[in-house]
Design a protein around this motif. Structure first.
Motif, PDB file in Angstrom:
ATOM      1  N   GLY A 148       0.787  -1.230   0.000  1.00 53.71           N
ATOM      2  CA  GLY A 148       0.000   0.000   0.000  1.00 53.71           C
ATOM      3  C   GLY A 148       0.821   1.282   0.000  1.00 53.71           C
ATOM      4  O   GLY A 148       0.268   2.383  -0.112  1.00 53.71           O
ATOM      5  N   LEU A 149       2.152   1.174   0.095  1.00 57.21           N
ATOM      6  CA  LEU A 149       3.006   2.374   0.114  1.00 57.21           C
ATOM      7  C   LEU A 149       3.305   2.903  -1.290  1.00 57.21           C
ATOM      8  O   LEU A 149       4.010   3.901  -1.442  1.00 57.21           O
ATOM      9  N   ALA A 150       2.761   2.257  -2.314  1.00 59.55           N
ATOM     10  CA  ALA A 150       3.059   2.664  -3.702  1.00 59.55           C
ATOM     11  C   ALA A 150       2.750   4.145  -3.951  1.00 59.55           C
ATOM     12  O   ALA A 150       3.555   4.867  -4.542  1.00 59.55           O
ATOM     13  N   GLU A 151       1.579   4.592  -3.474  1.00 60.77           N
ATOM     14  CA  GLU A 151       1.171   5.978  -3.746  1.00 60.77           C
ATOM     15  C   GLU A 151       2.124   6.982  -3.097  1.00 60.77           C
ATOM     16  O   GLU A 151       2.524   7.973  -3.708  1.00 60.77           O
ATOM     17  N   SER A 152       2.492   6.703  -1.853  1.00 61.00           N
ATOM     18  CA  SER A 152       3.424   7.570  -1.132  1.00 61.00           C
ATOM     19  C   SER A 152       4.765   7.654  -1.868  1.00 61.00           C
ATOM     20  O   SER A 152       5.353   8.729  -2.018  1.00 61.00           O
ATOM     21  N   LEU A 153       5.240   6.510  -2.373  1.00 61.67           N
ATOM     22  CA  LEU A 153       6.528   6.485  -3.066  1.00 61.67           C
ATOM     23  C   LEU A 153       6.436   7.207  -4.405  1.00 61.67           C
ATOM     24  O   LEU A 153       7.346   7.943  -4.794  1.00 61.67           O
ATOM     25  N   ARG A 154       5.320   7.028  -5.090  1.00 65.81           N
ATOM     26  CA  ARG A 154       5.122   7.706  -6.385  1.00 65.81           C
ATOM     27  C   ARG A 154       5.191   9.225  -6.194  1.00 65.81           C
ATOM     28  O   ARG A 154       5.875   9.934  -6.927  1.00 65.81           O
ATOM     29  N   GLU A 155       4.493   9.720  -5.174  1.00 66.43           N
ATOM     30  CA  GLU A 155       4.497  11.166  -4.892  1.00 66.43           C
ATOM     31  C   GLU A 155       5.903  11.653  -4.563  1.00 66.43           C
ATOM     32  O   GLU A 155       6.338  12.702  -5.050  1.00 66.43           O
ATOM     33  N   PHE A 156       6.609  10.899  -3.732  1.00 68.05           N
ATOM     34  CA  PHE A 156       7.970  11.258  -3.318  1.00 68.05           C
ATOM     35  C   PHE A 156       8.882  11.408  -4.538  1.00 68.05           C
ATOM     36  O   PHE A 156       9.620  12.381  -4.669  1.00 68.05           O
ATOM     37  N   LEU A 157       8.804  10.445  -5.454  1.00 66.32           N
ATOM     38  CA  LEU A 157       9.652  10.486  -6.652  1.00 66.32           C
ATOM     39  C   LEU A 157       9.250  11.623  -7.580  1.00 66.32           C
ATOM     40  O   LEU A 157      10.099  12.265  -8.195  1.00 66.32           O
ATOM     41  N   HIS A 158       7.954  11.886  -7.658  1.00 64.10           N
ATOM     42  CA  HIS A 158       7.501  12.981  -8.528  1.00 64.10           C
ATOM     43  C   HIS A 158       7.876  14.350  -7.960  1.00 64.10           C
ATOM     44  O   HIS A 158       7.932  15.330  -8.688  1.00 64.10           O
ATOM     45  N   GLU A 159       8.169  14.387  -6.651  1.00 64.47           N
ATOM     46  CA  GLU A 159       8.681  15.635  -6.055  1.00 64.47           C
ATOM     47  C   GLU A 159      10.152  15.832  -6.417  1.00 64.47           C
ATOM     48  O   GLU A 159      10.768  16.831  -6.036  1.00 64.47           O
ATOM     49  N   GLY A 160      10.738  14.870  -7.099  1.00 65.93           N
ATOM     50  CA  GLY A 160      12.149  14.971  -7.484  1.00 65.93           C
ATOM     51  C   GLY A 160      13.098  14.387  -6.448  1.00 65.93           C
ATOM     52  O   GLY A 160      14.317  14.472  -6.575  1.00 65.93           O
ATOM     53  N   GLU A 161      12.536  13.771  -5.407  1.00 66.54           N
ATOM     54  CA  GLU A 161      13.370  13.176  -4.353  1.00 66.54           C
ATOM     55  C   GLU A 161      13.873  11.803  -4.797  1.00 66.54           C
ATOM     56  O   GLU A 161      13.208  11.109  -5.557  1.00 66.54           O
ATOM     57  N   ARG A 162      15.062  11.421  -4.286  1.00 64.69           N
ATOM     58  CA  ARG A 162      15.650  10.154  -4.717  1.00 64.69           C
ATOM     59  C   ARG A 162      16.197   9.321  -3.556  1.00 64.69           C
ATOM     60  O   ARG A 162      16.527   8.162  -3.729  1.00 64.69           O
ATOM     61  N   LYS A 163      16.342   9.930  -2.369  1.00 65.19           N
ATOM     62  CA  LYS A 163      17.052   9.238  -1.281  1.00 65.19           C
ATOM     63  C   LYS A 163      16.165   8.209  -0.567  1.00 65.19           C
ATOM     64  O   LYS A 163      15.112   8.557  -0.029  1.00 65.19           O
ATOM     65  N   VAL A 164      16.646   6.981  -0.558  1.00 66.23           N
ATOM     66  CA  VAL A 164      15.879   5.871   0.018  1.00 66.23           C
ATOM     67  C   VAL A 164      15.553   6.144   1.488  1.00 66.23           C
ATOM     68  O   VAL A 164      14.403   6.031   1.923  1.00 66.23           O
ATOM     69  N   GLY A 165      16.584   6.514   2.268  1.00 69.88           N
ATOM     70  CA  GLY A 165      16.407   6.734   3.706  1.00 69.88           C
ATOM     71  C   GLY A 165      15.406   7.833   4.017  1.00 69.88           C
ATOM     72  O   GLY A 165      14.653   7.755   4.986  1.00 69.88           O
ATOM     73  N   LEU A 166      15.403   8.856   3.174  1.00 69.81           N
ATOM     74  CA  LEU A 166      14.510  10.003   3.376  1.00 69.81           C
ATOM     75  C   LEU A 166      13.048   9.577   3.213  1.00 69.81           C
ATOM     76  O   LEU A 166      12.176   9.957   3.997  1.00 69.81           O
ATOM     77  N   TRP A 167      12.799   8.761   2.175  1.00 70.68           N
ATOM     78  CA  TRP A 167      11.423   8.283   1.977  1.00 70.68           C
ATOM     79  C   TRP A 167      11.016   7.328   3.100  1.00 70.68           C
ATOM     80  O   TRP A 167       9.919   7.432   3.646  1.00 70.68           O
ATOM     81  N   MET A 168      11.903   6.425   3.467  1.00 71.90           N
ATOM     82  CA  MET A 168      11.571   5.455   4.507  1.00 71.90           C
ATOM     83  C   MET A 168      11.296   6.132   5.846  1.00 71.90           C
ATOM     84  O   MET A 168      10.486   5.670   6.642  1.00 71.90           O
ATOM     85  N   ALA A 169      11.973   7.266   6.074  1.00 72.15           N
ATOM     86  CA  ALA A 169      11.793   8.006   7.333  1.00 72.15           C
ATOM     87  C   ALA A 169      10.387   8.592   7.458  1.00 72.15           C
ATOM     88  O   ALA A 169       9.952   8.959   8.547  1.00 72.15           O
ATOM     89  N   ARG A 170       9.664   8.656   6.354  1.00 73.84           N
ATOM     90  CA  ARG A 170       8.289   9.174   6.391  1.00 73.84           C
ATOM     91  C   ARG A 170       7.297   8.133   6.915  1.00 73.84           C
ATOM     92  O   ARG A 170       6.123   8.426   7.093  1.00 73.84           O
ATOM     93  N   HIS A 171       7.769   6.911   7.084  1.00 70.45           N
ATOM     94  CA  HIS A 171       6.879   5.813   7.465  1.00 70.45           C
ATOM     95  C   HIS A 171       7.385   5.143   8.737  1.00 70.45           C
ATOM     96  O   HIS A 171       8.521   5.346   9.147  1.00 70.45           O
ATOM     97  N   ARG A 172       6.522   4.320   9.312  1.00 68.58           N
ATOM     98  CA  ARG A 172       6.930   3.555  10.496  1.00 68.58           C
ATOM     99  C   ARG A 172       7.884   2.457  10.039  1.00 68.58           C
ATOM    100  O   ARG A 172       7.447   1.477   9.424  1.00 68.58           O
TER     101      ARG A 172
END
Length: 198
Positions: A148-172
């Motif tokens: 279910g995290l697909a949407e969150s990841l799609r938005e993150f990438l479309h914001e131009g972000e690329r860092k794995v740790g940064l995206w993971m830090a948004r979640h539990r």
């Protein structure tokens, strides 16, 4: 309640540029007679229900390994998160477990231990970690995450972000400590590959 293997799809990430290996397709590099990505696939498949590969080149060679192959949904090789998104977009189970194509010796109980921690901590993502010289070293592409995290990841990438740790830090996220740091050794360069073969 433990997660069932059938609830988890495995993903081998083989979509990188291989820039530190002179532009070679890392997943297809020969390791003890088999392509690196096939080692990862064979090691991960008994731990999960079904398998997929993320690759952007030599698709037919990856398809010959017997699992569906999905390229990045974004152009220009934006990194491992794009590969994860490819996996999440095509995942038909509740969970996705990912490993990189260039670490053939990861633990045979990787997914089981990640799943146990994910359930116990009621987390969205479980990440493998090791202690190296007393410091916690995270291995974020060795992870188990809710599909279910697909949407969150799609938005993150479309914001131009690329860092794995940064995206993971948004979640539990929960870190799962593994004893054997060598199991996560990855062959980034031709020299790394040679030392892996020794």
């Amino acid at each position: 309640m433990t997660l069932l293997r059938e609830e988890i799809t495995g993903l081998v990430l083989a979509g990188g540029r291989g820039s530190r290996m002179g532009g070679a397709d890392k997943g297809l590099q020969n390791h003890r007679g088999l392509p690196l990505a096939l080692h990862a696939l064979l090691r991960l498949s008994p731990q999960v229900g079904g398998m997929m590969v993320n690759a952007n080149r030599n698709i037919a060679a990856y398809e010959a390994m017997g699992a569906p192959v999905w390229p990045d949904p974004l152009p220009d090789h934006p990194g491992p998160l794009a590969g994860l998104l490819a996996g999440l977009e095509h995942c038909e189970t509740a969970y996705l477990a990912s490993v990189p194509c260039d670490s053939p010796n990861f633990p045979p109980d990787l997914v089981e231990r990640l799943a146990e921690a994910l359930q116990r901590e009621d987390a969205d993502i479980a990440i493998a970690a090791t202690l190296e010289d007393g410091r916690l070293q995270r291995h974020p592409v060795f992870c188990l995450l809710k599909a279910g995290l697909a949407e969150s990841l799609r938005e993150f990438l479309h914001e131009g972000e690329r860092k794995v740790g940064l995206w993971m830090a948004r979640h539990r996220a929960v870190e799962v400590l593994f004893d054997d740091a060598a199991a996560f050794f990855n062959a980034n360069t031709a020299e790394d590959l040679r030392s892996l073969q020794r």
